[in-house]
Design a protein around this motif. Sequence first.
Motif, PDB file in Angstrom:
ATOM      1  N   THR A 177      -9.761   6.201   1.756  1.00  0.00           N
ATOM      2  CA  THR A 177      -9.898   6.296   3.205  1.00  0.00           C
ATOM      3  C   THR A 177      -8.645   5.860   3.955  1.00  0.00           C
ATOM      4  O   THR A 177      -8.479   6.191   5.122  1.00  0.00           O
ATOM      5  CB  THR A 177     -11.090   5.456   3.691  1.00  0.00           C
ATOM      6  N   ASP A 178      -7.765   5.123   3.286  1.00  0.00           N
ATOM      7  CA  ASP A 178      -6.538   4.666   3.944  1.00  0.00           C
ATOM      8  C   ASP A 178      -5.524   4.304   2.876  1.00  0.00           C
ATOM      9  O   ASP A 178      -5.896   3.837   1.797  1.00  0.00           O
ATOM     10  CB  ASP A 178      -6.816   3.445   4.829  1.00  0.00           C
ATOM     11  N   LEU A 179      -4.264   4.543   3.168  1.00  0.00           N
ATOM     12  CA  LEU A 179      -3.212   4.232   2.218  1.00  0.00           C
ATOM     13  C   LEU A 179      -1.955   3.840   2.974  1.00  0.00           C
ATOM     14  O   LEU A 179      -1.613   4.463   3.977  1.00  0.00           O
ATOM     15  CB  LEU A 179      -2.919   5.453   1.333  1.00  0.00           C
ATOM     16  N   GLU A 180      -1.300   2.808   2.507  1.00  0.00           N
ATOM     17  CA  GLU A 180      -0.039   2.371   3.114  1.00  0.00           C
ATOM     18  C   GLU A 180       0.929   2.031   1.995  1.00  0.00           C
ATOM     19  O   GLU A 180       0.571   1.337   1.043  1.00  0.00           O
ATOM     20  CB  GLU A 180      -0.284   1.132   3.982  1.00  0.00           C
ATOM     21  N   ASP A 222      19.996  -4.003  -6.681  1.00  0.00           N
ATOM     22  CA  ASP A 222      19.945  -3.238  -5.439  1.00  0.00           C
ATOM     23  C   ASP A 222      18.799  -2.227  -5.426  1.00  0.00           C
ATOM     24  O   ASP A 222      18.657  -1.474  -4.486  1.00  0.00           O
ATOM     25  CB  ASP A 222      21.276  -2.496  -5.215  1.00  0.00           C
ATOM     26  N   ASP A 223      17.990  -2.200  -6.482  1.00  0.00           N
ATOM     27  CA  ASP A 223      16.890  -1.254  -6.560  1.00  0.00           C
ATOM     28  C   ASP A 223      15.760  -1.686  -5.625  1.00  0.00           C
ATOM     29  O   ASP A 223      15.356  -2.854  -5.636  1.00  0.00           O
ATOM     30  CB  ASP A 223      16.354  -1.148  -7.987  1.00  0.00           C
ATOM     31  N   PRO A 224      15.232  -0.762  -4.850  1.00  0.00           N
ATOM     32  CA  PRO A 224      14.118  -1.117  -3.960  1.00  0.00           C
ATOM     33  C   PRO A 224      12.817  -1.298  -4.738  1.00  0.00           C
ATOM     34  O   PRO A 224      12.691  -0.841  -5.872  1.00  0.00           O
ATOM     35  CB  PRO A 224      14.030   0.086  -3.024  1.00  0.00           C
ATOM     36  N   GLU A 225      11.883  -1.975  -4.123  1.00  0.00           N
ATOM     37  CA  GLU A 225      10.547  -2.149  -4.665  1.00  0.00           C
ATOM     38  C   GLU A 225       9.569  -1.584  -3.650  1.00  0.00           C
ATOM     39  O   GLU A 225       9.924  -1.348  -2.495  1.00  0.00           O
ATOM     40  CB  GLU A 225      10.246  -3.624  -4.902  1.00  0.00           C
ATOM     41  N   ALA A 226       8.333  -1.398  -4.071  1.00  0.00           N
ATOM     42  CA  ALA A 226       7.323  -0.879  -3.153  1.00  0.00           C
ATOM     43  C   ALA A 226       6.011  -1.601  -3.369  1.00  0.00           C
ATOM     44  O   ALA A 226       5.704  -2.056  -4.459  1.00  0.00           O
ATOM     45  CB  ALA A 226       7.141   0.619  -3.357  1.00  0.00           C
ATOM     46  N   THR A 227       5.262  -1.679  -2.297  1.00  0.00           N
ATOM     47  CA  THR A 227       3.905  -2.203  -2.332  1.00  0.00           C
ATOM     48  C   THR A 227       2.989  -1.112  -1.806  1.00  0.00           C
ATOM     49  O   THR A 227       3.280  -0.495  -0.782  1.00  0.00           O
ATOM     50  CB  THR A 227       3.774  -3.447  -1.421  1.00  0.00           C
ATOM     51  N   VAL A 228       1.898  -0.855  -2.511  1.00  0.00           N
ATOM     52  CA  VAL A 228       0.932   0.149  -2.094  1.00  0.00           C
ATOM     53  C   VAL A 228      -0.387  -0.557  -1.812  1.00  0.00           C
ATOM     54  O   VAL A 228      -0.889  -1.305  -2.640  1.00  0.00           O
ATOM     55  CB  VAL A 228       0.729   1.232  -3.185  1.00  0.00           C
ATOM     56  N   THR A 229      -0.939  -0.304  -0.632  1.00  0.00           N
ATOM     57  CA  THR A 229      -2.243  -0.820  -0.262  1.00  0.00           C
ATOM     58  C   THR A 229      -3.176   0.373  -0.091  1.00  0.00           C
ATOM     59  O   THR A 229      -2.899   1.260   0.713  1.00  0.00           O
ATOM     60  CB  THR A 229      -2.181  -1.624   1.048  1.00  0.00           C
ATOM     61  N   ILE A 230      -4.235   0.398  -0.882  1.00  0.00           N
ATOM     62  CA  ILE A 230      -5.169   1.517  -0.855  1.00  0.00           C
ATOM     63  C   ILE A 230      -6.552   0.992  -0.491  1.00  0.00           C
ATOM     64  O   ILE A 230      -7.029   0.022  -1.066  1.00  0.00           O
ATOM     65  CB  ILE A 230      -5.229   2.225  -2.223  1.00  0.00           C
ATOM     66  N   THR A 231      -7.180   1.659   0.471  1.00  0.00           N
ATOM     67  CA  THR A 231      -8.550   1.357   0.833  1.00  0.00           C
ATOM     68  C   THR A 231      -9.395   2.544   0.400  1.00  0.00           C
ATOM     69  O   THR A 231      -9.065   3.687   0.699  1.00  0.00           O
ATOM     70  CB  THR A 231      -8.696   1.148   2.359  1.00  0.00           C
ATOM     71  N   GLN A 243       2.647   6.995  -5.727  1.00  0.00           N
ATOM     72  CA  GLN A 243       1.552   6.846  -4.769  1.00  0.00           C
ATOM     73  C   GLN A 243       0.528   7.957  -4.967  1.00  0.00           C
ATOM     74  O   GLN A 243      -0.676   7.701  -5.019  1.00  0.00           O
ATOM     75  CB  GLN A 243       2.113   6.893  -3.348  1.00  0.00           C
ATOM     76  N   ARG A 244       0.986   9.187  -5.084  1.00  0.00           N
ATOM     77  CA  ARG A 244       0.068  10.309  -5.298  1.00  0.00           C
ATOM     78  C   ARG A 244      -0.723  10.139  -6.593  1.00  0.00           C
ATOM     79  O   ARG A 244      -1.921  10.402  -6.651  1.00  0.00           O
ATOM     80  CB  ARG A 244       0.835  11.631  -5.308  1.00  0.00           C
ATOM     81  N   ARG A 245      -0.060   9.673  -7.637  1.00  0.00           N
ATOM     82  CA  ARG A 245      -0.725   9.479  -8.931  1.00  0.00           C
ATOM     83  C   ARG A 245      -1.789   8.379  -8.846  1.00  0.00           C
ATOM     84  O   ARG A 245      -2.880   8.510  -9.413  1.00  0.00           O
ATOM     85  CB  ARG A 245       0.311   9.147 -10.012  1.00  0.00           C
ATOM     86  N   LEU A 246      -1.505   7.307  -8.137  1.00  0.00           N
ATOM     87  CA  LEU A 246      -2.490   6.241  -7.956  1.00  0.00           C
ATOM     88  C   LEU A 246      -3.721   6.761  -7.226  1.00  0.00           C
ATOM     89  O   LEU A 246      -4.859   6.450  -7.608  1.00  0.00           O
ATOM     90  CB  LEU A 246      -1.877   5.066  -7.191  1.00  0.00           C
ATOM     91  N   VAL A 247      -3.514   7.570  -6.194  1.00  0.00           N
ATOM     92  CA  VAL A 247      -4.643   8.151  -5.462  1.00  0.00           C
ATOM     93  C   VAL A 247      -5.445   9.060  -6.379  1.00  0.00           C
ATOM     94  O   VAL A 247      -6.681   9.016  -6.388  1.00  0.00           O
ATOM     95  CB  VAL A 247      -4.151   8.907  -4.205  1.00  0.00           C
ATOM     96  N   GLU A 248      -4.766   9.878  -7.175  1.00  0.00           N
ATOM     97  CA  GLU A 248      -5.462  10.762  -8.119  1.00  0.00           C
ATOM     98  C   GLU A 248      -6.324   9.962  -9.096  1.00  0.00           C
ATOM     99  O   GLU A 248      -7.475  10.320  -9.357  1.00  0.00           O
ATOM    100  CB  GLU A 248      -4.458  11.605  -8.908  1.00  0.00           C
ATOM    101  N   LEU A 249      -5.775   8.884  -9.632  1.00  0.00           N
ATOM    102  CA  LEU A 249      -6.522   8.062 -10.588  1.00  0.00           C
ATOM    103  C   LEU A 249      -7.767   7.457  -9.954  1.00  0.00           C
ATOM    104  O   LEU A 249      -8.846   7.433 -10.553  1.00  0.00           O
ATOM    105  CB  LEU A 249      -5.629   6.954 -11.156  1.00  0.00           C
ATOM    106  N   ILE A 250      -7.629   6.969  -8.742  1.00  0.00           N
ATOM    107  CA  ILE A 250      -8.757   6.351  -8.040  1.00  0.00           C
ATOM    108  C   ILE A 250      -9.817   7.402  -7.735  1.00  0.00           C
ATOM    109  O   ILE A 250     -11.014   7.176  -7.926  1.00  0.00           O
ATOM    110  CB  ILE A 250      -8.280   5.640  -6.761  1.00  0.00           C
TER     111      ILE A 250
END
Length: 72
Positions: free
Chosen positions: A24-27, A39-48, A9-16
């Motif tokens: 302005t918003d991140l979830e 059994d591995d979890p997945e994640a969804t990132v929503t960035i505004t 998540q931090r890396r995606l914000v840095e790239l943007i």
Amino acid sequence: MDEDMLEDQRRLVELIEEEGWDVTDLEISAYDSPWADEDDPEATVTITARKPYESENDEGDGANDDNPFRLK
């Protein structure tokens, strides 16, 4: 939440932000995938994010606009 997910998540914000965008918003949502048998979890990132663009009109106030409804 997994540290790997937070690091991604931090890396995606840095790239943007490197591209001139203001985040302005991140979830981030972590979940177990209903489609995978693992059994591995997945994640969804929503960035505004927002990014102002320079107007082709140098004055920027629409002074040369021929719109009959605009007050001059």
